[in-house]
Design a protein around this motif. Sequence first.
Motif, short mmCIF file in Angstrom:
data_model
loop_
_atom_site.label_atom_id
_atom_site.label_comp_id
_atom_site.label_asym_id
_atom_site.label_seq_id
_atom_site.Cartn_x
_atom_site.Cartn_y
_atom_site.Cartn_z
N ILE A 53 112.83 72.63 -14.59
CA ILE A 53 112.02 73.70 -15.17
C ILE A 53 110.55 73.55 -14.79
O ILE A 53 109.74 74.40 -15.14
N HIS A 54 110.22 72.50 -14.07
CA HIS A 54 108.82 72.29 -13.65
C HIS A 54 108.38 73.46 -12.77
O HIS A 54 109.05 73.84 -11.81
N GLY A 55 107.24 74.01 -13.09
CA GLY A 55 106.71 75.13 -12.31
C GLY A 55 107.13 76.49 -12.81
O GLY A 55 106.71 77.50 -12.23
N ALA A 56 107.97 76.55 -13.84
CA ALA A 56 108.39 77.85 -14.37
C ALA A 56 107.19 78.59 -14.96
O ALA A 56 106.24 77.99 -15.44
N LEU A 57 107.26 79.91 -14.90
CA LEU A 57 106.24 80.77 -15.50
C LEU A 57 106.88 81.53 -16.65
O LEU A 57 107.87 82.24 -16.45
N ALA A 58 106.32 81.35 -17.83
CA ALA A 58 106.90 81.96 -19.02
C ALA A 58 105.88 82.89 -19.68
O ALA A 58 104.70 82.56 -19.78
N LEU A 77 102.90 94.79 -33.12
CA LEU A 77 101.64 94.06 -33.09
C LEU A 77 100.81 94.51 -31.90
O LEU A 77 101.30 94.61 -30.77
N VAL A 78 99.54 94.79 -32.15
CA VAL A 78 98.62 95.15 -31.07
C VAL A 78 98.08 93.85 -30.48
O VAL A 78 97.14 93.26 -30.99
N ALA A 79 98.72 93.40 -29.43
CA ALA A 79 98.34 92.13 -28.80
C ALA A 79 98.93 92.11 -27.40
O ALA A 79 99.57 93.07 -26.95
N GLY A 80 98.69 91.03 -26.69
CA GLY A 80 99.20 90.88 -25.34
C GLY A 80 100.06 89.66 -25.21
O GLY A 80 100.48 89.04 -26.20
N PHE A 81 100.34 89.30 -23.98
CA PHE A 81 101.17 88.14 -23.68
C PHE A 81 100.38 87.14 -22.86
O PHE A 81 99.60 87.52 -21.98
N ASP A 82 100.59 85.87 -23.15
CA ASP A 82 100.05 84.80 -22.31
C ASP A 82 101.07 84.45 -21.24
O ASP A 82 102.28 84.55 -21.46
N ILE A 83 100.57 84.05 -20.08
CA ILE A 83 101.45 83.54 -19.02
C ILE A 83 101.25 82.03 -18.97
O ILE A 83 100.13 81.55 -18.76
N VAL A 84 102.33 81.31 -19.18
CA VAL A 84 102.26 79.86 -19.34
C VAL A 84 103.03 79.19 -18.20
O VAL A 84 104.13 79.61 -17.85
N ASN A 85 102.42 78.19 -17.63
CA ASN A 85 103.06 77.38 -16.59
C ASN A 85 103.68 76.14 -17.25
O ASN A 85 102.99 75.35 -17.88
N TRP A 86 105.00 76.01 -17.14
CA TRP A 86 105.70 74.87 -17.73
C TRP A 86 105.66 73.70 -16.75
O TRP A 86 106.09 73.83 -15.59
N LEU A 87 105.17 72.57 -17.22
CA LEU A 87 105.01 71.40 -16.36
C LEU A 87 105.78 70.23 -16.96
O LEU A 87 105.79 70.02 -18.18
N VAL A 88 106.41 69.48 -16.07
CA VAL A 88 107.18 68.30 -16.48
C VAL A 88 106.69 67.12 -15.65
O VAL A 88 106.70 67.17 -14.42
N SER A 89 106.26 66.08 -16.34
CA SER A 89 105.80 64.87 -15.65
C SER A 89 106.99 64.03 -15.25
O SER A 89 108.14 64.28 -15.64
N SER A 90 106.71 63.00 -14.46
CA SER A 90 107.78 62.13 -13.98
C SER A 90 108.47 61.40 -15.12
O SER A 90 109.63 60.99 -15.00
N ASN A 91 107.79 61.21 -16.26
CA ASN A 91 108.39 60.54 -17.42
C ASN A 91 109.03 61.53 -18.39
O ASN A 91 109.23 61.22 -19.56
N GLN A 92 109.32 62.76 -17.88
CA GLN A 92 109.98 63.79 -18.67
C GLN A 92 109.08 64.37 -19.76
O GLN A 92 109.56 65.00 -20.69
N SER A 93 107.79 64.13 -19.66
CA SER A 93 106.85 64.70 -20.63
C SER A 93 106.68 66.18 -20.32
O SER A 93 106.47 66.57 -19.17
#
Length: 859
Positions: free
Chosen positions: A313-318, A461-477
Amino acid sequence: MLNLAGGKSTLTSQARYSQPGDVIIGGIISHIFMPFEPSNFNEYPYLVGESLVLTKNYQHILALAFAVEEINKNNQILPNVTLGFRIYDSYFSERWTCRATLELLSTQKRFIPNYKCDVHSNLIGVIGGLYSEISLQMAAILGTYKVPQLTYGSAPVISNNIKALSFYQMVPQEAHQYKGILHLFLHFSWTWAGMLVADDNNGERFLQTTIPAFSQNGICFAFIERVKAAYITDVFDMLQYGAKLYDSIMDSKANAFIFYGETQSMINWRWLLHLPEMEFTRTKEAKGKVWILTAQMEFASLIYQRSWDIQHIHGALAFTVHSNELEEFQTFLRDRNLLSTKGDGFIRNFWEQAFVCDPPNVHVDRDVNEVCTGTETLESLPKSVFEMNTTGYSYSIYNAVYAVAYALNTMLLATTKHSMVADGQMKFKDKQPWQLHHFLGRVSFNNSAGDQVSFNQNGELVAGFDIVNWLVSSNQSFHRVKVGRMDPQAPSDQAFTINDSAILWHRWFKQALPLSLCNDDCPPGYRRTKIEGKPFCCYDCVPCPEGKISNHHDMHDCSKCPEDQYPNKDKDFCKPKAFSFLSYAEPLGTVLALFSLLFFLVTTLVLGIFMKHHNTPIVKANNRDLTYTLLISLLLCFLSPVLFIGQPMKVTCLLQQIAFAIIFSLAVSCVLAKTITVALAFMATKPGSRMRKWVGKRVASFIVLGGTFIQAGICTMWLATSPPFPDIDMHSVTENIILECNEGSTSMFYCVVGYMGFLAIVSFTVAFLARKLPDSFNEAKFITFSMLVFCSVWLSFVPGYMSTKGKHMRAVEIFSILTSSAGLLGLIFFPKCFIIILRPQLNNREHLLKAKTLKHRHR
């Protein structure tokens, strides 16, 4: 809820987290994932090892509790009123959602719908649920009672049979998310995508909305798969289906995949990407893909999935509902522990699953390594299990509680009907939940994070969406980094923003921008061409046709260069055209000029020889004056190419064709006069011939002047109607702008050439007939050959002139002038020069008389 007794986990209908108050907010929040429905409410499934707890959803529960606690501490909101809450677990089950909803509408601890005897249970609104189906079940019941419902998860597709009056969405309108996904694809130039959607009504709505919009913007889909829910009762079928789907994803040339679903879809997605490690797929080496996840798919995992590798999932855009950090909420989470918390029926089950330990004072049938100490902290958990940062769902729940509180406060300030109890607390005997709608729909406030909270006319709701980059470190963080925003309130050109440099892609792409195309881009110099039977995103690349270029990648069509430019060799940019004309500086012009000068000098030499031997028989024969006139006209013919070389100007353009036509007509007229003079002289020698009166200079002069004046008349008409002029030709030669003399009237030009050809044909015919006349120094046979050459040259000139372009047209004309003039000079005068210079004994009267005597004897 779970009742940990007797070694089995059973579901009960009691609220698992409650706090009394004058006004109650109900919460139906999914916490335990039930893979299948019980046959009835008296038969509960055995949850194996309680492994179906979604630990991350515990933050949603705490967000509601924290918001209520914070409001009760704030004297500016609901003064003298205590806000309470009751939270039920929906178990991701529609049946249990219905029961929990009815529990909220019943007297506390008594499941008796439509009957209330507990004055402390004054329900004013309900928050939930996470799934669209759950929200829909709640709306079907709450709408009947007109109890406000604020959903924090997926927005359900509401039918006309449900009263939408009670429904409020704490998530923005989904259309904004659809536009954001489209903007994302267009921003990165991804045109070949994969689509995975949950097999439900929301998934179908997503397909019906996005596919036409994507197609209109040039984006195609490699495949579209409706992902069915996975249940533990059909694991083998699920694995087979997942393996086939996984192999299709890895085999696809598409690198960008959209996954639309909910929390359950997230669990299925993790199953899907884990299949290679189970050696259940044909594809052994997983390729990196860019996953674009919708806001409904918050990262979650079942407890047995916590050890699974999440590098995929590293690099996914949500896309997530816009949120900001709530610092006080993080403090609230840090203070949470198993021993000091009271009234939380969820915490023991969460603690067991999150920290893998047994809660103290609980007897279970299975053995574990240790007993929970109660000193464990939420902050020590991996983010894949529990996040200290505020998630979009928790932020929505927090705002929902505040929306109800602010609306309630406004309602209380706007009305005065109330009664006071002895302790000074308000009683809401005359207040009903439906009265809150008027104020809830108009609520507008800024929360503690500084974000404005309000609803539109549709309760969204009058609001927007954030675009988030999901990152996973080598230690599964696991980490989330905000890299963009879809803000519908911003100007249209600023609604979608993204920071490319902040995005970290999957390691497969080596941090280069991933491409998601059916085929490689067409390079500059090429254009697209459709492949029959394939989507329009799949195409071949063909070179641009002559005269056109494409200076960008993936051009649909090639374009012409401006008139003053031309395509380069690779047809990827335009080069300025150079001005071109036949000049003395280039080899062709130099050679033609040298030949012109050489023939001029030779003609001058011949004229000098004839003038030196002015009184010799060979010069005097066949009209000496015509000979000089012909030589002078040939001198001018050899000089005329000077007018064709060099940059065209108005004077040179006028003189080019006019001088050429008149001089050549003079030369041909002289040849014709010579030929006719020979014929007339022979006929005059016959006894009794009447031709003697025509023999003399008058006839020759008349022929020369007449032939020349007729051509001069044609030229005068040409100058009067449409004279030649300097012109620019940008189209004949691709690489050059031709500076040329435009004939003005092409028909007049060919009339001039045609008249000259007529004179030549007449001369050739007469010379051919007179070629064997018995006369000394008879020129007829030489004139015959010369006119044959002359006619051949000018007959070949016409197609040659019409088939060439630019300066080569002038070169063809100069060549024809020089060749035809050289033919006349060489074939008519060189034999005489040979006799004059090398055989002078033949150029005397005695030889002439002797030749005549021999001819008479021969006859």
